[in-house]
Design an enzyme around this catalytic site. Structure first.
Site, PDB file in Angstrom:
ATOM      1  CE  LYS A  74      -3.761   2.157   2.653  1.00 30.08           C
ATOM      2  NZ  LYS A  74      -4.675   2.011   3.790  1.00 30.08           N
ATOM      3  CB  SER A 149      -7.951   3.943   2.798  1.00 27.24           C
ATOM      4  OG  SER A 149      -7.144   3.321   3.799  1.00 27.24           O
ATOM      5  CB  SER A 173      -8.316   1.029   5.659  1.00 31.68           C
ATOM      6  OG  SER A 173      -9.093   2.173   5.474  1.00 31.68           O
TER       7      SER A 173
END
Ligand code: GLN
Length: 486
Positions: A74, A149, A173
């Site tokens: 990420k 997210s 997330s």
């Protein structure tokens, strides 16, 4: 090959059926051909250099179980080599001079980095539509959001662009995008995984964890990610654990707490049906269901959306045009430079949170909002401790609905916040939580959209959660399904 689990790929690497270089090349090709917008940065030369080093290590007999396996990070974890953007214009061209601890730990194990994954700006969001680099598409239905997210992470695993990814979870997330994309993900106990080099959103909540196809794969990854780090002041000192040894738990006699508040109005009927079916599966495996109550569930939304923005407003003050990233091209004086830099560098959601955060921390409102929220946060944590007196694990939905249509909630921040109802309280309490695929709902007209089952454990019970999830995956095949065309 591209749909195999880490466990399977690891065996193929050990048996020399495939090399790390071939594996990296295979995924780089798939990433190059993908239209999911899951990646923010790739650098084939860097990836292949790591893959060759892994092959060397395997040839010399120095490999670990993870050596040669590919992963993508990420874009909240800073990496040497690949730029680190946090999904923001502010850091569009930012290169970190060091690796996040998590990235470093994987490198030491010989894992090969495929690149960086798209995410909501500074991890603020639940649909991945807040990224400066554009929304990510859900591989199950490209008209749907992947969740957020860590939307790029979950979409990349579901779309078989990588067998595994890192994610971060501040209020859901890891679990929510894993649920919406039909993959497995675990948010560990707060403090388990180092936050050093994880671009900060809300420091008392942020926690990194893995997203992969199976609980077994998550266990392999978590064993490498977890551990004390003196560079993170909230890192917890505990002896290292091999989570993969623990994924053999028996379900017989397990007491599963089913929180009443997770099944009220607002929970879509298709999601509820899939969750109830999963709970029946656990009963078949020998578990019993216990009705429990988490009475402050509803309050987790206002509490989280006071505390997280408060911490964000403080954390994001470092982006001032002087120390990192973007700086406005033209300005008259220092204040004007700050103002223009931050106006240009941050997107709407980030600005909204900075405003809310500065407000709730300001003189006159601090006691009314921030202090009050902190008090309720403790009560939320106590609710869980009450519940764990009656059960061994808590289960329920991850999200109230399946993935929604891209664009359908972009002008309604509150609708996005409300979708976090079942994940926020776990984060506020600092507990470990997991999502595993358990069925499908009727999202769009084109395709079915996945449903995730949430498993919540007490502090440091990741091994137990992974074991319980693994047993479900031995008995069901939801985690082996792939979107059409994959
Ligand atoms: N959806 C939540 C938010 O927007 C959680 C995000 C997260 O866990 N990073 O803040």
């Amino acid at each position: 090959m591209h749909t195999k689990t880490l466990k399977q790929l690891s065996a193929l690497l050990r048996d020399k059926k495939i090399s790390a270089t071939e594996l990296a090349q295979l995924y780089l090709t798939r990433i190059g051909q993908s239209d999911l917008n899951a990646f923010t940065s790739i650098d084939a030369a860097l990836t292949l250099e790591q893959a060759r080093a892994a092959d060397d290590r395997i040839a010399k007999g120095l490999a670990t179980e993870l050596t040669g396996l590919p992963i993508a990070h990420k874009d909240i974890f800073v990496t040497e080599g690949w730029r680190s953007t946090a999904g923001s214009r502010m850091l569009e061209n930012y290169s970190s001079p060091f690796d996040a601890t998590v990235v470093e730990q994987f490198r030491k194990a010989g894992i090969v980095t495929l690149g960086k994954l798209n995410c909501d700006e500074f991890a603020m969001g639940s649909s991945n539509e807040n990224s400066y680099f554009g929304p990510v598409k859900n591989p199950w239905d490209k008209t749907a959001v992947p969740g957020g997210s860590s939307g790029g992470s979950a979409a990349a695993v579901a779309g078989a662009l990588t067998p595994a990814a890192t994610g971060t979870d501040t209020g859901g997330s890891i679990r929510q995008p894993a649920a919406l994309c039909g993959v497995s993900g675990i948010k560990p106990t707060y403090g388990r995984v180092s936050r050093f080099g994880m671009i900060a959103f809300a420091s008392s909540l942020d926690q990194g964890g893995p997203i992969a196809r199976t609980a077994e794969d998550c266990a392999m990854l978590l064993s490498a990610m977890a551990g004390f780090d003196e560079r993170d002041s909230t890192s917890i000192e505990r002896p290292p654990e091999d989570f993969s040894l623990a994924v053999q738990n028996d379900i017989k006699g397990l007491k599963i707490g089913v929180p009443r508040e997770y099944f009220g109005k607002g929970l879509a009927t298709d999601v509820e049906a899939a969750i109830r079916e999963a709970l029946r599966e656990y009963e078949k495996l020998g578990a019993t269901l216990v009705d429990i109550s988490l009475p402050k569930t509803e309050l987790s939304i206002p509490v989280y959306y006071v505390i997280a923005p408060a911490e964000a407003s403080s954390n994001l003050s470092r982006f001032d045009g002087v120390r990192y990233g973007h700086r406005a091209a033209e300005y008259t004086d220092l204040s004007d430079m700050y103002r223009k830099t931050r106006s240009e560098g941050f997107g709407d959601e980030v600005k909204r949170r900075i405003l809310v955060g500065a407000y709730v921390l300001s003189h006159g409102y601090y006691d009314a909002y921030y202090v009050q929220a902190q008090k309720i946060r403790r009560l939320i944590a106590e609710d869980f401790q009450q519940a764990f007196k009656q059960c061994d694990v808590i289960m329920g939905p991850v999200a109230p609905t399946v993935a929604w249509d891209l664009g359908s909630k972009v002008n309604d921040p509150l609708a996005n916040y409300l979708a976090d109802i079942f994940t926020l309280s776990t984060s506020l309490a600092g507990l470990p939580g997991m999502s595993i695929p358990c069925g499908f709902g009727q999202g769009g007209k084109n395709a079915q959209r996945p449903v995730g089952l949430q498993l919540i454990g007490n502090y440091f019970e990741e091994a137990k959660l992974l074991g319980i999830a693994h047993q479900f995956q031995l008995a069901t095949d939801w985690h082996t399904r792939h979107p059409a065309g994959i």
